[in-house]
Scaffold this motif. Sequence first.
Motif, PDB file in Angstrom:
ATOM      1  N   ILE A   1      -8.074  70.487   2.392  1.00  0.00           N
ATOM      2  CA  ILE A   1      -8.421  70.025   1.085  1.00  0.00           C
ATOM      3  C   ILE A   1      -7.171  68.995   0.414  1.00  0.00           C
ATOM      4  O   ILE A   1      -7.315  68.658  -0.553  1.00  0.00           O
ATOM      5  N   VAL A   2      -6.329  68.848   1.126  1.00  0.00           N
ATOM      6  CA  VAL A   2      -5.197  68.321   0.727  1.00  0.00           C
ATOM      7  C   VAL A   2      -5.177  66.871   1.248  1.00  0.00           C
ATOM      8  O   VAL A   2      -5.442  66.387   2.496  1.00  0.00           O
TER       9      VAL A   2
ATOM     10  N   GLN B   1      -8.080  66.419  -2.214  1.00  0.00           N
ATOM     11  CA  GLN B   1      -8.934  65.457  -1.632  1.00  0.00           C
ATOM     12  C   GLN B   1     -10.194  65.247  -2.226  1.00  0.00           C
ATOM     13  O   GLN B   1     -10.869  66.430  -2.675  1.00  0.00           O
ATOM     14  N   ARG B   2     -10.570  63.983  -2.236  1.00  0.00           N
ATOM     15  CA  ARG B   2     -11.814  63.482  -2.856  1.00  0.00           C
ATOM     16  C   ARG B   2     -13.139  63.958  -1.855  1.00  0.00           C
ATOM     17  O   ARG B   2     -13.043  63.860  -0.664  1.00  0.00           O
ATOM     18  N   CYS B   3     -14.123  64.496  -2.521  1.00  0.00           N
ATOM     19  CA  CYS B   3     -15.290  64.719  -1.737  1.00  0.00           C
ATOM     20  C   CYS B   3     -16.590  65.050  -2.555  1.00  0.00           C
ATOM     21  O   CYS B   3     -16.479  64.929  -3.688  1.00  0.00           O
TER      22      CYS B   3
ATOM     23  N   LYS C   1     -21.400  68.644  -3.331  1.00  0.00           N
ATOM     24  CA  LYS C   1     -22.078  69.988  -2.459  1.00  0.00           C
ATOM     25  C   LYS C   1     -20.896  70.435  -1.487  1.00  0.00           C
ATOM     26  O   LYS C   1     -20.496  71.583  -1.074  1.00  0.00           O
ATOM     27  N   ALA C   2     -19.882  69.496  -0.947  1.00  0.00           N
ATOM     28  CA  ALA C   2     -18.744  69.738  -0.126  1.00  0.00           C
ATOM     29  C   ALA C   2     -17.906  70.407  -0.748  1.00  0.00           C
ATOM     30  O   ALA C   2     -16.992  71.439  -0.441  1.00  0.00           O
TER      31      ALA C   2
ATOM     32  N   ARG D   1     -16.185  74.175   0.272  1.00  0.00           N
ATOM     33  CA  ARG D   1     -15.046  74.096   0.937  1.00  0.00           C
ATOM     34  C   ARG D   1     -14.099  74.526  -0.197  1.00  0.00           C
ATOM     35  O   ARG D   1     -12.773  74.805   0.174  1.00  0.00           O
ATOM     36  N   ARG D   2     -14.263  74.625  -1.460  1.00  0.00           N
ATOM     37  CA  ARG D   2     -13.317  74.916  -2.360  1.00  0.00           C
ATOM     38  C   ARG D   2     -13.532  76.310  -3.037  1.00  0.00           C
ATOM     39  O   ARG D   2     -14.785  76.378  -3.345  1.00  0.00           O
ATOM     40  N   LYS D   3     -12.412  76.955  -3.596  1.00  0.00           N
ATOM     41  CA  LYS D   3     -12.824  77.830  -4.177  1.00  0.00           C
ATOM     42  C   LYS D   3     -11.480  78.271  -5.283  1.00  0.00           C
ATOM     43  O   LYS D   3     -10.400  78.386  -4.847  1.00  0.00           O
ATOM     44  N   LEU D   4     -11.624  78.727  -6.654  1.00  0.00           N
ATOM     45  CA  LEU D   4     -10.545  78.701  -7.592  1.00  0.00           C
ATOM     46  C   LEU D   4     -10.083  79.977  -7.476  1.00  0.00           C
ATOM     47  O   LEU D   4     -10.870  81.140  -6.986  1.00  0.00           O
TER      48      LEU D   4
END
Length: 370
Positions: free
Chosen positions: A38-39, A46-48, A51-52, A56-59
């Motif tokens: 995600i970098v 990274q931009r996405c 929905k992605a 793909r991300r989590k705090l």
Amino acid sequence: HHQQQQHNNKKLSKKQERQRQRRLSDVSPPWPNANSDIVCEHHKLQRCSAKAARSRRKLMDKQAWRVLRKLYPDSTQLESVSGECLQCLMETETARKTEQDRLEQEKLERKKPLANPSVRRFYTRTKGVPTECLVDNNINNNNSGTPSLMASLPRSRPACPLISGTYVILPRAWCHQWRRYMKTGEGSMPLPPESSALLCDAHKLALLPPHLEAFLSGETSQLLASVKQDVVASSPAPPTTPTAPVGVRPTLDLNMVNSLMAAGISPNELASQQMAMLRLQEGQQQHIAAAPATPRRDSFCNNELLDRENHVVVELVTQEEWMALKETGCWPKQFSDYSVTVNVDKNGSFGFSTLPCRDCDASGLRFTSC
């Protein structure tokens, strides 16, 4: 003490077993940077799409991140307040604007020939023939009181519907491809019209489509019309069944009257039924009298029939339109352009630039399988 030593040896053996299984496993070890997926190249988030991002991300809280950082010390720390990379956003918008400008410029270059009136007329044509060159249209627009061209033609055969001049024959498949390219830019620029398809393989003479000869001979009223359907559509309509004149009192059959009386219908109800029948008949007569006359369908285009009856379907363009297509760059200039023309005289006779072949089959039946 002995039991404690056995317990330690058991734990050590489990640890050794896990290490051995890890060495023999085909699974690759995790990469040192936990956020490498995600970098972006600028070491930012990274931009996405949304929905992605959810998938793909989590705090993570600070305590969990410190533990993860100890296991993977090369991980890039990303702050949630910083948001996505602004530099990537600017580069994406710049690339999108550049691509949009490129497509707009290509569209302007592609449609530049349409500024020519002759090319524009050919582009918007739907009937396959220049309507301004039809004899009927010129007679209707002629108010000078000169004798009609049709009156001077012999009545032994139908007259050619075109005014005198030179017309170029183009395959309709090429016309469709060129118009589609000019409208949407689909595919590449079409090559010059392949008029060699109008020549027979055996004698290299003009193999004229039946629908073209029928139109030039005056047998059909439209160029893109099936010969068989034009004959059927031009036939007189079958006579209609005459109806009773309005005002004549309809009478019921005697057997019907007896049946109604036996069913308990009174004479007054029978009279009411007769009056209802009379009003219904009058309404039908008025509707028929008020209905406009249906225009005669001379002919209409049917692509399936045209392809079956002709080895190639064609359109006609004037000599002026043909020169405009060549001069405005409607196809690559490094290719030659062979054309078959038809010359129409003032007396209605016509001839072709290439001698027609009467030995080969010009219909499309030879390409159909039973």
